[in-house]
Motif scaffolding. Sequence first.
Motif, mmCIF file in Angstrom:
data_model
loop_
_atom_site.group_PDB
_atom_site.id
_atom_site.type_symbol
_atom_site.label_atom_id
_atom_site.label_comp_id
_atom_site.label_asym_id
_atom_site.label_seq_id
_atom_site.Cartn_x
_atom_site.Cartn_y
_atom_site.Cartn_z
ATOM 1 N N SER A 1 -12.415 -5.502 3.189
ATOM 2 C CA SER A 1 -12.349 -3.927 3.013
ATOM 3 C C SER A 1 -12.113 -3.362 4.261
ATOM 4 C CB SER A 1 -13.530 -3.485 2.166
ATOM 5 O OG SER A 1 -14.837 -3.926 2.918
ATOM 6 N N ARG B 1 -2.430 -8.576 1.595
ATOM 7 C CA ARG B 1 -3.304 -7.439 1.543
ATOM 8 C C ARG B 1 -4.566 -7.736 0.801
ATOM 9 N NH1 ARG B 1 -4.828 -2.565 -0.610
ATOM 10 N NH2 ARG B 1 -3.884 -3.030 -2.826
ATOM 11 N N GLU C 1 -0.580 3.175 2.100
ATOM 12 C CA GLU C 1 -0.588 2.892 3.637
ATOM 13 C C GLU C 1 0.484 1.928 4.088
ATOM 14 O OE1 GLU C 1 -4.424 4.161 5.923
ATOM 15 O OE2 GLU C 1 -4.846 2.696 4.241
ATOM 16 N N ASN D 1 -7.758 -5.943 13.518
ATOM 17 C CA ASN D 1 -8.119 -4.623 12.739
ATOM 18 C C ASN D 1 -6.887 -4.214 11.790
ATOM 19 O OD1 ASN D 1 -6.277 -3.543 14.385
ATOM 20 N ND2 ASN D 1 -7.709 -2.969 15.800
ATOM 21 N N LYS D 2 -7.283 -3.119 11.232
ATOM 22 C CA LYS D 2 -6.198 -2.552 10.342
ATOM 23 C C LYS D 2 -4.629 -2.414 10.922
ATOM 24 C CE LYS D 2 -7.361 0.635 7.147
ATOM 25 N NZ LYS D 2 -7.614 2.053 6.746
ATOM 26 N N THR D 3 -4.853 -1.970 12.021
ATOM 27 C CA THR D 3 -3.470 -1.784 12.740
ATOM 28 C C THR D 3 -2.594 -2.874 12.953
ATOM 29 O OG1 THR D 3 -4.240 0.291 13.892
ATOM 30 C CG2 THR D 3 -2.323 -0.919 14.645
ATOM 31 N N GLU E 1 -10.757 -4.160 7.157
ATOM 32 C CA GLU E 1 -9.314 -4.242 7.842
ATOM 33 C C GLU E 1 -8.185 -4.007 6.555
ATOM 34 O OE1 GLU E 1 -11.433 -6.934 7.699
ATOM 35 O OE2 GLU E 1 -12.376 -6.347 9.921
ATOM 36 N N ARG E 2 -8.557 -3.811 5.493
ATOM 37 C CA ARG E 2 -7.555 -3.823 4.334
ATOM 38 C C ARG E 2 -6.982 -2.425 4.171
ATOM 39 N NH1 ARG E 2 -9.616 -4.643 -1.339
ATOM 40 N NH2 ARG E 2 -9.829 -6.906 -0.451
ATOM 41 N N PRO E 3 -5.677 -2.109 4.469
ATOM 42 C CA PRO E 3 -4.985 -1.155 4.514
ATOM 43 C C PRO E 3 -4.798 -0.744 2.761
ATOM 44 C CG PRO E 3 -3.304 -2.525 4.895
ATOM 45 C CD PRO E 3 -4.538 -3.138 4.903
ATOM 46 N N TYR F 1 -3.015 -5.689 11.109
ATOM 47 C CA TYR F 1 -2.397 -6.361 10.057
ATOM 48 C C TYR F 1 -1.572 -5.632 9.366
ATOM 49 C CZ TYR F 1 -6.299 -10.057 9.495
ATOM 50 O OH TYR F 1 -7.024 -10.980 9.985
ATOM 51 N N MET F 2 -1.216 -4.316 9.459
ATOM 52 C CA MET F 2 -0.449 -3.547 9.001
ATOM 53 C C MET F 2 0.998 -4.046 9.978
ATOM 54 S SD MET F 2 -1.953 0.075 8.655
ATOM 55 C CE MET F 2 -0.341 0.968 7.651
#
Length: 286
Positions: free
Chosen positions: A267, A262, A275, A71-73, A269-271, A75-76
Motif C-alpha cells: 500500500s 499494481r 493515478e 517508491n510510488k514515483t 508504494e501502490r498508486p 513504480y509509476m
Amino acid sequence: MFVIIGYVFMVACILGAYASVGGHIAALWQPAEIVIIFGGAIGAMIVSYGGKPLKAVLKAFPTIFKGSKYNKTFYMDLFALMFEILGKVRKEGLMSIEGDVEDPHNSPLFAKYPKIAHDHHAVEFMTDYLRLMVGGNLNAFEIENLMDVEIDAHHHDASVPSSAITNLADGLPAFGIVAAVMGVVHTMGSLHLPPAELGPLVGAALVGTFMGILLGYGFVGPIAKVLESKAADDHQLLSTIKVTLLASLNGYAPQVAVEFGRKALSSAERPSFKELEDFVKSTKGK
C-alpha cells in the motif's frame, strides 16, 4: 535519515537518564571492552560467512542511510514503460521490441524513463523475459517457473547482508559477557589493591555486559532490519515485473496487465487506479 534520528534519540535517552541520576559518562568509555566485543563477534562472522558474503555486507552497508528508491514515483514510471512496451507488442507484434530488448540503453522507450533505465536489476529481469517471449519457445507456465527460480535466487543473494548482520548482532551480547568475565578475572587478580582502585575495575567489567547488549540490540540489530527491508524491496520489484509480464503473456491487454502489477505492490508504494491511468495517458506519446 531515520537511522541517524533513531540512534541520536536512543543515545540521548539512555545516557541522559544515566547522567540524571549522577552516573559518570566517562566510566562507560572502555576501549578494551569494545575491542573484545566487536573483535570477537566480527571474527565469528568471518568464520561463518567467509569472504564473498562479507563483500556483499560492505557493499550494502552504505545503503542503510538512504531511503528506498522503489517508491510510488518509481513504480509509476515502471508501469508506464511496461504499458508502452506491451502496447507496442500488441499493435506491431513481439518482433517489434527486439531492438529495445537487445539494447535497452539505446532504446527510445527506455530512454523516456531514466529511473528505470538506470536500475540494473529491473532492466535485466524485464529484458531477459521479454527476450524469451520474443523467442516464443516457452509457454507461460514454463516462464513463470523460471521467473520464480530466479527471484528466489536473487532474494537469497540480497538477504546475505541482513543475515550476516543479524548473526553479528546476536553475537555481541554474548561477547559482552566474555568481556565482563575477563574484567572480573582481572579484578580478582587485583584484590591486593585498595577499594578505591578496585571499584573502577569492577565497573569496567560490568560495562562489558552493558556494551554488548546495547551494541547488539540498539545499534547493529536495527541495521539488519534495514537491510532486510531493502532485500524485500528488491523482491517486490521483480515480483511486480513478473506479474505484469505474465498477465500480458496470458493474453490480457496492456492496461489490464499493468493493473495486475499494481495489485502486487504494498500500500505504501501502490498508486491508485486513477493515478496510474492518468500518468500513463500523460506519458504516452511523449
